[in-house]
Structure formats: structure tokens, C-alpha cells
Design a protein around this motif. Sequence first.
Motif, PDB file in Angstrom:
ATOM      1  N   ARG A 133       0.824  -1.207   0.000  1.00  0.00           N
ATOM      2  CA  ARG A 133       0.000   0.000   0.000  1.00  0.00           C
ATOM      3  C   ARG A 133       0.859   1.259   0.000  1.00  0.00           C
ATOM      4  NH1 ARG A 133      -3.544  -2.396   4.928  1.00  0.00           N
ATOM      5  NH2 ARG A 133      -4.731  -3.964   3.758  1.00  0.00           N
ATOM      6  N   CYS A 134       1.994   1.205   0.690  1.00  0.00           N
ATOM      7  CA  CYS A 134       2.897   2.362   0.689  1.00  0.00           C
ATOM      8  C   CYS A 134       3.396   2.659  -0.720  1.00  0.00           C
ATOM      9  CB  CYS A 134       4.072   2.110   1.632  1.00  0.00           C
ATOM     10  SG  CYS A 134       3.628   2.127   3.385  1.00  0.00           S
ATOM     11  N   LEU A 135       3.725   1.611  -1.470  1.00  0.00           N
ATOM     12  CA  LEU A 135       4.129   1.803  -2.866  1.00  0.00           C
ATOM     13  C   LEU A 135       3.006   2.434  -3.676  1.00  0.00           C
ATOM     14  CD1 LEU A 135       6.078  -1.407  -3.987  1.00  0.00           C
ATOM     15  CD2 LEU A 135       6.918   0.939  -4.000  1.00  0.00           C
ATOM     16  N   LEU A 136       1.800   1.965  -3.438  1.00  0.00           N
ATOM     17  CA  LEU A 136       0.641   2.485  -4.169  1.00  0.00           C
ATOM     18  C   LEU A 136       0.473   3.980  -3.936  1.00  0.00           C
ATOM     19  CD1 LEU A 136      -1.960   1.675  -5.824  1.00  0.00           C
ATOM     20  CD2 LEU A 136      -3.110   1.570  -3.609  1.00  0.00           C
ATOM     21  N   TRP A 137       0.519   4.404  -2.677  1.00  0.00           N
ATOM     22  CA  TRP A 137       0.304   5.812  -2.370  1.00  0.00           C
ATOM     23  C   TRP A 137       1.508   6.668  -2.745  1.00  0.00           C
ATOM     24  CZ3 TRP A 137      -4.310   7.536  -2.023  1.00  0.00           C
ATOM     25  CH2 TRP A 137      -5.334   6.700  -1.569  1.00  0.00           C
ATOM     26  N   VAL A 162       3.541  10.888  -6.427  1.00  0.00           N
ATOM     27  CA  VAL A 162       4.395  11.313  -7.539  1.00  0.00           C
ATOM     28  C   VAL A 162       3.539  11.714  -8.739  1.00  0.00           C
ATOM     29  CG1 VAL A 162       6.204  10.584  -9.138  1.00  0.00           C
ATOM     30  CG2 VAL A 162       6.317   9.898  -6.739  1.00  0.00           C
ATOM     31  N   GLY A 163       2.481  10.954  -8.996  1.00  0.00           N
ATOM     32  CA  GLY A 163       1.581  11.315 -10.090  1.00  0.00           C
ATOM     33  C   GLY A 163       0.891  12.639  -9.852  1.00  0.00           C
ATOM     34  N   ARG A 165      10.891  20.262 -16.852  1.00  0.00           N
ATOM     35  CA  ARG A 165      11.458  19.370 -17.859  1.00  0.00           C
ATOM     36  C   ARG A 165      11.272  17.896 -17.495  1.00  0.00           C
ATOM     37  NH1 ARG A 165      17.336  22.192 -19.271  1.00  0.00           N
ATOM     38  NH2 ARG A 165      16.496  24.136 -20.157  1.00  0.00           N
ATOM     39  N   LEU A 166      11.151  17.623 -16.213  1.00  0.00           N
ATOM     40  CA  LEU A 166      11.056  16.243 -15.747  1.00  0.00           C
ATOM     41  C   LEU A 166       9.613  15.794 -15.512  1.00  0.00           C
ATOM     42  CD1 LEU A 166      14.040  16.122 -13.232  1.00  0.00           C
ATOM     43  CD2 LEU A 166      13.952  15.180 -15.545  1.00  0.00           C
ATOM     44  N   GLU A 167       8.655  16.554 -16.015  1.00  0.00           N
ATOM     45  CA  GLU A 167       7.248  16.195 -15.795  1.00  0.00           C
ATOM     46  C   GLU A 167       6.938  14.788 -16.306  1.00  0.00           C
ATOM     47  OE1 GLU A 167       2.855  17.218 -17.576  1.00  0.00           O
ATOM     48  OE2 GLU A 167       4.458  18.691 -17.834  1.00  0.00           O
ATOM     49  N   GLU A 168       7.386  14.474 -17.516  1.00  0.00           N
ATOM     50  CA  GLU A 168       7.114  13.149 -18.082  1.00  0.00           C
ATOM     51  C   GLU A 168       7.805  12.060 -17.274  1.00  0.00           C
ATOM     52  OE1 GLU A 168       4.998  10.876 -20.784  1.00  0.00           O
ATOM     53  OE2 GLU A 168       5.095  13.062 -20.785  1.00  0.00           O
ATOM     54  N   VAL A 210       6.169   8.741 -15.431  1.00  0.00           N
ATOM     55  CA  VAL A 210       6.683   7.385 -15.614  1.00  0.00           C
ATOM     56  C   VAL A 210       6.966   6.726 -14.266  1.00  0.00           C
ATOM     57  CG1 VAL A 210       8.681   6.080 -16.439  1.00  0.00           C
ATOM     58  CG2 VAL A 210       7.592   7.761 -17.931  1.00  0.00           C
ATOM     59  N   MET A 211       7.585   7.457 -13.350  1.00  0.00           N
ATOM     60  CA  MET A 211       7.893   6.876 -12.044  1.00  0.00           C
ATOM     61  C   MET A 211       6.616   6.586 -11.258  1.00  0.00           C
ATOM     62  SD  MET A 211      11.045   6.364 -12.135  1.00  0.00           S
ATOM     63  CE  MET A 211      11.097   5.675 -10.477  1.00  0.00           C
ATOM     64  N   ALA A 212       5.610   7.442 -11.394  1.00  0.00           N
ATOM     65  CA  ALA A 212       4.332   7.183 -10.724  1.00  0.00           C
ATOM     66  C   ALA A 212       3.709   5.888 -11.237  1.00  0.00           C
ATOM     67  CB  ALA A 212       3.383   8.356 -10.945  1.00  0.00           C
ATOM     68  N   GLU A 213       3.722   5.712 -12.546  1.00  0.00           N
ATOM     69  CA  GLU A 213       3.165   4.488 -13.129  1.00  0.00           C
ATOM     70  C   GLU A 213       3.959   3.263 -12.697  1.00  0.00           C
ATOM     71  OE1 GLU A 213       1.902   7.192 -16.973  1.00  0.00           O
ATOM     72  OE2 GLU A 213       3.600   5.810 -17.079  1.00  0.00           O
TER      73      GLU A 213
END
Length: 225
Positions: free
Chosen positions: A154-158, A163-164, A192-195, A199-202
Motif C-alpha cells: 500500500r505504501c508503494l501504491l500511495w 508522484v503522479g 522538464r522532468l514532468e514526463e 513514468v515513475m508514478a506508473e
Amino acid sequence: MPQHPPLPLSDNTPGPRPAPHRWVAPTLLGAVAGFLLFSAWIFSPGWERAFRSDNSPASWLSSALLLTLCVTALRLTAERCLPWRLGVWLVLAFGALALDEQFMLHELWKFRCHEWMDACRWSAVREVPMLAVALVGLVTLARLHRALSHRSTRCLLWAGFAVGLAAIAVDQWPEVLPYWPWLPEVPELLARLEEALEVMAEALVLGALLRQPAVTRTSQTTAAV
């Protein structure tokens, strides 16, 4: 004999719980981070091109991760690791996000909707897809939180949601500044790092889903007792 339906096993469920797949998330996150760093190195000294263009490696990876999330949700639903209604919703939601990422559907709405309806003169209407992702995502993750069987998962999920949310905030910040000019501008590096944030959120959410163990018949019987 009739079989019991799968029961969600939470941290408060008595009896043994299946162990999560602990190695999956670190491996996935390492691979994603390595891909992003390699992309930046390939495009250096103009490393930001690896993240900002719609045809960039980061954009491609985002589409791939969203499609993988869709397939993973389908597998977890088929294996009864998730409630079927939630699983079907996740399959549809991640599939829609994958299509949006690949075909730039929300950009099409943002820049063309004024041709279809007068209400699009308001920025809030033009940004409805992005705002809906945040709100619907919050409700969905709250439901998914209950279905995941381990606190670390769950911690990973949140973490993925946080991040998203940061990525959405970076995207929406220029739309907010005209109304609240006292707010600071987004740092150029962060913009610049928005994308990469997307990606890291996904990847974090995918890591959480891949950690979810199968609910065995023994676990179901123990939980039912």
C-alpha cells in the motif's frame, strides 16, 4: 463442492497471509530509472529531449507501463487476487490512460474543444481530463488500498499517487498562475522532468500490483474461519 469466493486479506486478517513478491518492485523501479538515465545520456547534451517530446523515450515508456498496468490488472482479476468489479474498472481505466498517452487525447480536447463547445473558453473546462485523473484516481486508489494485502504494498501504491499528483501539479501550474500571480513559477528542471515523474508514478503503482500475491485456497479458508 462449491468454492468460497476470494477474500481480501489485510494486515488485520487473522491467520497466515501469502507473502508478497518482494523482489518485483525494486527490480522494476531500477529498470525504469535505468531506462530514463540511459535515455538522458543518449540525448545529451540536450538531455531534456528524452523527456519533453511526445515522441520521446519517456513518453513511449509511459504508454508501455500503462498498457502493462492494464494487462496486470486483468491477470490479477482472473486469478482472483482483486475483487472483480475493481479489477474490471482498473483494466478499463488503465486501458483508457494508455490510449490517451499514445494518441494524445487529452491534448486534443484541450486545444480543440473550443471548436465544439463555448464552455471551453474556461480553462477549468479545458483541463477537465487532467483534473478527472486526479479525482477519480484518488477514489480508485482508496478502493485498491483495501484490496491489497500488505502494508508495504500500500505504501508503494500511495507513493505512486503522490508522484503522479506532483506531475499533474507541474502540468497544471501554468494554468493556475494567471489567477494566483503571487505563486512562484515551477522550477525549470522540474518542468522538464514532468514526463519522468509520470513514468515513475506508473512504475510505483505497477510495482504495487505486481507485489500482490495470489490468494490460495488455504488462505481463503483461514480468513473465512
